[in-house]
Motif scaffolding. Structure first.
Motif, PDB file in Angstrom:
ATOM      1  N   UNK A 227      58.546  -0.905  39.755  1.00 36.19           N
ATOM      2  CA  UNK A 227      57.272  -0.222  39.730  1.00 36.19           C
ATOM      3  C   UNK A 227      57.406   1.109  40.462  1.00 36.19           C
ATOM      4  N   UNK A 228      56.878   2.167  39.857  1.00 39.30           N
ATOM      5  CA  UNK A 228      56.980   3.510  40.431  1.00 39.30           C
ATOM      6  C   UNK A 228      56.124   3.632  41.685  1.00 39.30           C
ATOM      7  N   UNK A 229      56.600   4.450  42.614  1.00 37.75           N
ATOM      8  CA  UNK A 229      55.850   4.733  43.826  1.00 37.75           C
ATOM      9  C   UNK A 229      54.674   5.635  43.477  1.00 37.75           C
ATOM     10  N   UNK A 230      53.521   5.373  44.076  1.00 37.70           N
ATOM     11  CA  UNK A 230      52.317   6.160  43.800  1.00 37.70           C
ATOM     12  C   UNK A 230      52.457   7.575  44.344  1.00 37.70           C
ATOM     13  N   UNK A 231      51.963   8.509  43.593  1.00 34.33           N
ATOM     14  CA  UNK A 231      51.974   9.908  44.031  1.00 34.33           C
ATOM     15  C   UNK A 231      50.943  10.139  45.116  1.00 34.33           C
ATOM     16  N   UNK A 232      51.301  10.954  46.074  1.00 32.17           N
ATOM     17  CA  UNK A 232      50.341  11.402  47.087  1.00 32.17           C
ATOM     18  C   UNK A 232      49.752  12.744  46.679  1.00 32.17           C
ATOM     19  N   UNK A 233      50.516  13.498  45.892  1.00 27.52           N
ATOM     20  CA  UNK A 233      50.095  14.831  45.474  1.00 27.52           C
ATOM     21  C   UNK A 233      50.331  14.983  43.980  1.00 27.52           C
ATOM     22  N   UNK A 234      49.346  15.531  43.274  1.00 30.89           N
ATOM     23  CA  UNK A 234      49.492  15.885  41.865  1.00 30.89           C
ATOM     24  C   UNK A 234      49.499  17.403  41.753  1.00 30.89           C
ATOM     25  N   UNK A 235      50.351  17.928  40.894  1.00 30.06           N
ATOM     26  CA  UNK A 235      50.403  19.371  40.700  1.00 30.06           C
ATOM     27  C   UNK A 235      50.937  19.660  39.310  1.00 30.06           C
ATOM     28  N   UNK A 236      50.681  20.850  38.838  1.00 31.48           N
ATOM     29  CA  UNK A 236      51.174  21.255  37.536  1.00 31.48           C
ATOM     30  C   UNK A 236      50.405  20.593  36.404  1.00 31.48           C
ATOM     31  N   UNK A 237      50.387  21.245  35.286  1.00 33.02           N
ATOM     32  CA  UNK A 237      49.746  20.729  34.084  1.00 33.02           C
ATOM     33  C   UNK A 237      50.546  21.243  32.900  1.00 33.02           C
ATOM     34  N   UNK A 238      50.896  20.341  31.989  1.00 35.92           N
ATOM     35  CA  UNK A 238      51.653  20.745  30.800  1.00 35.92           C
ATOM     36  C   UNK A 238      51.452  19.731  29.689  1.00 35.92           C
ATOM     37  N   UNK A 239      51.969  20.071  28.532  1.00 35.79           N
ATOM     38  CA  UNK A 239      51.921  19.187  27.369  1.00 35.79           C
ATOM     39  C   UNK A 239      50.511  18.729  27.017  1.00 35.79           C
ATOM     40  N   UNK A 240      49.566  19.665  26.994  1.00 36.96           N
ATOM     41  CA  UNK A 240      48.201  19.329  26.609  1.00 36.96           C
ATOM     42  C   UNK A 240      48.165  19.158  25.089  1.00 36.96           C
ATOM     43  N   UNK A 241      47.614  18.046  24.654  1.00 40.46           N
ATOM     44  CA  UNK A 241      47.471  17.725  23.233  1.00 40.46           C
ATOM     45  C   UNK A 241      46.075  17.160  22.982  1.00 40.46           C
ATOM     46  N   UNK A 242      45.640  17.233  21.736  1.00 43.23           N
ATOM     47  CA  UNK A 242      44.413  16.570  21.323  1.00 43.23           C
ATOM     48  C   UNK A 242      44.676  15.820  20.032  1.00 43.23           C
ATOM     49  N   UNK A 243      43.912  14.755  19.803  1.00 44.15           N
ATOM     50  CA  UNK A 243      43.998  13.988  18.560  1.00 44.15           C
ATOM     51  C   UNK A 243      42.569  13.713  18.113  1.00 44.15           C
ATOM     52  N   UNK A 244      42.254  14.109  16.896  1.00 42.61           N
ATOM     53  CA  UNK A 244      40.919  13.877  16.353  1.00 42.61           C
ATOM     54  C   UNK A 244      40.708  12.387  16.104  1.00 42.61           C
ATOM     55  N   UNK A 245      39.477  11.933  16.304  1.00 46.53           N
ATOM     56  CA  UNK A 245      39.125  10.530  16.109  1.00 46.53           C
ATOM     57  C   UNK A 245      38.297  10.408  14.838  1.00 46.53           C
ATOM     58  N   UNK A 246      38.649   9.435  14.005  1.00 43.58           N
ATOM     59  CA  UNK A 246      37.845   9.107  12.834  1.00 43.58           C
ATOM     60  C   UNK A 246      37.493   7.628  12.911  1.00 43.58           C
ATOM     61  N   UNK A 247      36.447   7.251  12.208  1.00 43.30           N
ATOM     62  CA  UNK A 247      35.992   5.861  12.224  1.00 43.30           C
ATOM     63  C   UNK A 247      35.993   5.292  10.815  1.00 43.30           C
ATOM     64  N   UNK A 248      36.522   4.097  10.672  1.00 47.97           N
ATOM     65  CA  UNK A 248      36.458   3.347   9.426  1.00 47.97           C
ATOM     66  C   UNK A 248      35.799   2.018   9.741  1.00 47.97           C
ATOM     67  N   UNK A 249      34.618   1.810   9.184  1.00 47.51           N
ATOM     68  CA  UNK A 249      33.837   0.595   9.457  1.00 47.51           C
ATOM     69  C   UNK A 249      33.639   0.386  10.960  1.00 47.51           C
ATOM     70  N   UNK A 250      33.408   1.470  11.671  1.00 44.32           N
ATOM     71  CA  UNK A 250      33.143   1.415  13.105  1.00 44.32           C
ATOM     72  C   UNK A 250      34.372   1.291  13.980  1.00 44.32           C
ATOM     73  N   UNK A 251      35.559   1.238  13.376  1.00 47.24           N
ATOM     74  CA  UNK A 251      36.800   1.104  14.145  1.00 47.24           C
ATOM     75  C   UNK A 251      37.445   2.484  14.282  1.00 47.24           C
TER      76      UNK A 251
END
Length: 120
Positions: A1-25
Motif C-alpha cells: 500500500x502506498x504511503x499517503x501524501x502530505x503535500x499535493x502539487x502540480x497538475x497535468x493530464x487533464x481529460x474529460x469524457x462525455x456522459x450519455x445515458x441508455x435506459x438511465x444507465x
C-alpha cells in the motif's frame, strides 16, 4: 500500500469524457485531453444530518453530493468549448458562438496531481 501524501502539487493530464445515458444507465465516451493545465481547487459538497434521541446522537448520515470547484487552464480549445458548453463553431471555423439557452453537457473530469510520496 502506498504511503499517503502530505503535500499535493502540480497538475497535468487533464481529460474529460462525455456522459450519455441508455435506459438511465450512464456510459462514458473516450477521454479527450485538455492541454494547458494550471490549477484545480476542489471541495467536497456534502451535508451531514444528525438525529438526536435518548440524549445522544442516535443517527448520523453524511450525504455525498460530489465536488464543487474551479479548474484553471491556459485556454480551453474550441473543441472543448463545443463539447462541454455546446458553443457553435461557425462554418468558416473562425468563430465560436455562445447561445444563451444552450445547456452544458454532462461529463467526467480526470486529472493527475503529483505528491511528495506518489502521484494521485
Amino acid at each position: 500500500m502506498a504511503t499517503a501524501n502530505k503535500v499535493h502539487f502540480g497538475l497535468k493530464n487533464v481529460h474529460y469524457a462525455l456522459i450519455t445515458y441508455t435506459d438511465g444507465v450512464p456510459s462514458w465516451g473516450t477521454p479527450k485531453a485538455i492541454p494547458g493545465a494550471v490549477n484545480v481547487n476542489l471541495a467536497k459538497n456534502e451535508a451531514a444530518t444528525d438525529f438526536y434521541a435518548d440524549d445522544v446522537n442516535y443517527f448520523h448520515l453524511v450525504g455525498n453530493n460530489g465536488y464543487t470547484g474551479t479548474l484553471e487552464m491556459a485556454d480551453f480549445p474550441a473543441e472543448v468549448r463545443k463539447d462541454l458548453w455546446n458553443q457553435t463553431i461557425t462554418a468558416t471555423g473562425k468563430m465560436l458562438v455562445e447561445d444563451v439557452d444552450a445547456q452544458p453537457a454532462e461529463f467526467a473530469l480526470m486529472f493527475e496531481i503529483n505528491g511528495d510520496q506518489s502521484p494521485v
